[in-house]
Enzyme design. Structure first.
Site, PDB file in Angstrom:
ATOM      1  N   ASP A  12       1.070  -0.778  -0.033  1.00 52.38           N
ATOM      2  CA  ASP A  12      -0.348   0.127  -0.110  1.00 52.38           C
ATOM      3  C   ASP A  12       0.804   1.491  -0.160  1.00 52.38           C
ATOM      4  O   ASP A  12       1.869   1.131   0.731  1.00 52.38           O
ATOM      5  CB  ASP A  12      -1.065  -0.198   1.177  1.00 52.38           C
TER       6      ASP A  12
ATOM      7  N   GLU B 183       0.993   5.666   0.080  1.00 51.96           N
ATOM      8  CA  GLU B 183       0.035   6.661   0.692  1.00 51.96           C
ATOM      9  C   GLU B 183       1.010   8.057  -0.007  1.00 51.96           C
ATOM     10  O   GLU B 183       2.529   7.272  -0.945  1.00 51.96           O
ATOM     11  CB  GLU B 183       0.076   7.274   2.316  1.00 51.96           C
TER      12      GLU B 183
ATOM     13  N   HIS C 284      -5.608   4.946   6.619  1.00 54.47           N
ATOM     14  CA  HIS C 284      -4.470   5.186   5.207  1.00 54.47           C
ATOM     15  C   HIS C 284      -3.469   6.041   6.142  1.00 54.47           C
ATOM     16  O   HIS C 284      -2.858   6.687   5.325  1.00 54.47           O
ATOM     17  CB  HIS C 284      -5.677   6.720   5.403  1.00 54.47           C
TER      18      HIS C 284
ATOM     19  N   ASP D 291      -2.765  -0.096   6.196  1.00 47.60           N
ATOM     20  CA  ASP D 291      -4.016  -0.649   5.098  1.00 47.60           C
ATOM     21  C   ASP D 291      -3.332  -1.726   4.117  1.00 47.60           C
ATOM     22  O   ASP D 291      -3.885  -2.947   3.865  1.00 47.60           O
ATOM     23  CB  ASP D 291      -3.625   0.656   3.941  1.00 47.60           C
TER      24      ASP D 291
END
Length: 566
Positions: free
Chosen positions: A21, A23, A165, A170
């Site tokens: 994942d 960000e 998040h 995540d």
């Protein structure tokens, strides 16, 4: 040949899933930057290792992104830059064999990683990708879950980690989602990475009801024939493993609309065990051509091909025909479409001033014939009205024959020179059209020359290592005449004598045609061309012209990325 998803698959238990994942500062892979990376390596349902790092994006983090993720500018100020983090995450992704990248809405994360690789001059390793969002949409229909967001799915599958998040949390939640989806798919017959990636929707009730048809089938190479309740053929395919391949038709991995439709009427399957994979491929082709099963799209009509030839006249001209005759004329092809054959014909006409008219011209018999506009444009010497002598015209015809059967250098030079001129003048569309004509000519010439060379060999024996021994084949005039496996401990000389003695007797066909379907001979040529293949016996000579179309094989990939053997 038919699709063979699942023939050789990587069992899910042997796959290292790197669940990842990211960000980011925004949603655009080109305009935004990565701020955090989180990844979890999972194998056999067990977490093996984790990786996480903040990333200094080198740009300001928008306030709404900070509000969403909690990542502030001060948090990334001392974090390593992308050029330091990127090699570490790529190493994490590639250091294990049989690794797949997993992400929820994978195109987003993969897009950012690819953009970062391009930005920093790092090659993208291009691992197989599994998208849990796409899987969830296929496996969990509307109503079963409120939506397919990561938070919703994590709660549905009982994840101990709530997505927030932040990249690592995540990724951990996605691990639980992946495990839950695999648990749903395993009873539906999805057992390999390839099948998992092929899932777009769950199997139909009709598919599930016919899973028993694969029971008892041998795990051997061969051909399978699906039949209906009346015994009529529906579909023919081939596989290295008959049981596994037939079973895949009744799982979520099979998503072709026509095949799912066929599953509703299938009543039986007939296996035809073959000694080698090449034999299976050849038998599949022969059966499809003979029986023309309705659910096969490819190879049903091998007779519907085109060839380009020079007409056997005093003043030969290029012509597109549907059959090869024993008339001494050169032929190139076969072409699966009339349009491609016309392109090859146009390539000859571009390079050589050959006539295009259909008048039946004889020496001295041109009274009353008027030269056409092609001659007025200087693209033909007008033998029709006597302007060009037969001897002069014969030189052009012989040059065309040479390009078709031997040395294509002059034709290639004529095209590449003009393509360069057009490109220099920024006339790219015209240059591309000329390039496509040349590529079509070379594809057909290469096919005919390669097939014709093998078709001229009355007897050839070749072998190469296979799964259980040495796959050995007898080829006569371009046709597979016998196939068997030399198993360890077998007397090679006795094996070879028996194989040759029982091989099919095959006579020659009209050159350049082999004594088989052209598609069969191309399969054989591909098998013979493998680096591991070894020739055992060859009667006569198996050669191609030194400066044949094969010397320009790279150009046959030009037009629209098409392969040399369609």
């Amino acid at each position: 040949m038919q699709l063979d998803i699942g023939d050789i698959g990587t069992p899910l238990g042997a796959v290292s899933f790197v669940v990842l994942d990211l960000e980011t500062t925004g949603t655009s892979a080109t305009g935004s930057r990565i701020t955090e990376v989180g990844a979890v390596r999972v194998r056999g349902g067990r977490v093996e290792e984790e990786f996480t790092s903040l990333v200094n994006p080198g740009v300001a983090i928008p306030a709404q992104i900070t509000l969403l993720t909690g990542i502030t500018q001060s948090m990334v100020a001392t974090a390593p830059p992308p050029e330091e983090v990127l090699p570490r995450i790529l190493a994490f992704l590639t250091e294990r064999e049989h690794t797949a990248l997993v992400a929820h809405n994978a195109p987003f994360d993969v897009g950012f990683l690819k953009a970062a690789c391009e930005r920093h001059g790092v090659p993208w390793p291009d691992p197989p990708v599994v998208d849990t969002l796409r899987l969830a949409r296929a496996v969990l229909p509307q109503g079963q879950t409120r939506n397919h967001r990561l938070g919703t799915l994590a709660a549905y599958f009982g994840s101990p980690v709530t997505p927030n998040h932040r990249a690592l949390d995540d990724a951990r939640a996605t691990v639980t989602v992946l495990a839950g989806l695999i648990d749903r798919l395993t009873p539906l017959g999805v057992g390999s990475l390839e099948e998992l990636r092929a899932v777009t929707k769950p199997p139909t009730r009709a598919q599930r009801a016919r899973r028993h048809l694969a029971e008892g089938l041998p795990e051997r190479p061969g051909v399978y024939v699906f039949t209906d309740a009346r015994g009529a053929d529906l579909y023919v395919g081939k596989s290295n493993n008959l049981r596994r391949r037939v079973a895949s038709y009744f799982t979520a991995a099979e998503n072709r609309r026509r095949i799912r439709e066929m599953a509703g009427v299938v009543a039986g399957v007939t296996p035809i065990v073959c000694a080698t994979d090449l034999e299976a491929s050849v038998r599949e082709l022969r059966i499809i051509a003979e029986r023309k099963p309705p659910y096969n799209r490819r190879s049903r009509h091998p007779e519907r091909v085109r060839w380009v030839t020079l007409t056997p006249e005093a003043y030969p001209r290029p012509s597109v025909v549907t059959t090869v005759k024993d008339d001494g004329a050169p032929y190139i092809g076969p072409y699966t479409s009339a349009a491609e054959a016309e392109q090859a014909k146009a390539a000859l006409l571009h390079a050589l001033p050959l006539r295009q008219c259909t008048h039946r011209l004889t020496p001295g018999g041109t009274d009353g014939v008027t030269a056409c506009v092609i001659a007025q444009l200087g693209r033909c010497g007008a033998p029709c009205d006597g302007t060009e002598s037969q001897d002069a015209y014969r030189e052009h015809a012989e040059a065309a024959r040479t390009a078709m059967t031997g040395d294509a250098d002059a034709l290639v030079a004529a095209h590449t020179g003009r393509i360069a001129e057009l490109s220099a003048d920024l006339r790219y569309e015209e240059a591309a059209a000329l390039r496509d004509r040349l590529a079509a000519f070379l594809r057909g010439a290469r096919r005919a020359q390669r097939m014709g060379a093998l078709a001229a060999v009355p007897h050839l024996v070749a072998t190469r290592p296979g799964p259980t021994g040495w796959d050995t084949c007898v080829v006569r005039h371009g046709r597979l005449a016998a196939s068997a496996v030399l198993e360890p401990g077998t007397d090679p000389a006795a094996f070879l004598r028996a194989l040759v003695a029982t091989a099919e007797t095959v006579g020659p066909a009209t050159a350049p045609l082999p004594a088989a379907l052209p598609g069969e001979t191309e399969l054989i040529l591909a098998w013979l061309g493998h680096p591991a293949t070894r020739l055992v016996e060859v009667d006569g000579e198996w050669t191609c012209p030194l400066r044949s179309a094969e010397a320009h094989a790279g150009m046959t990939h030009w037009a629209h990325g098409r392969d040399t053997a369609q």
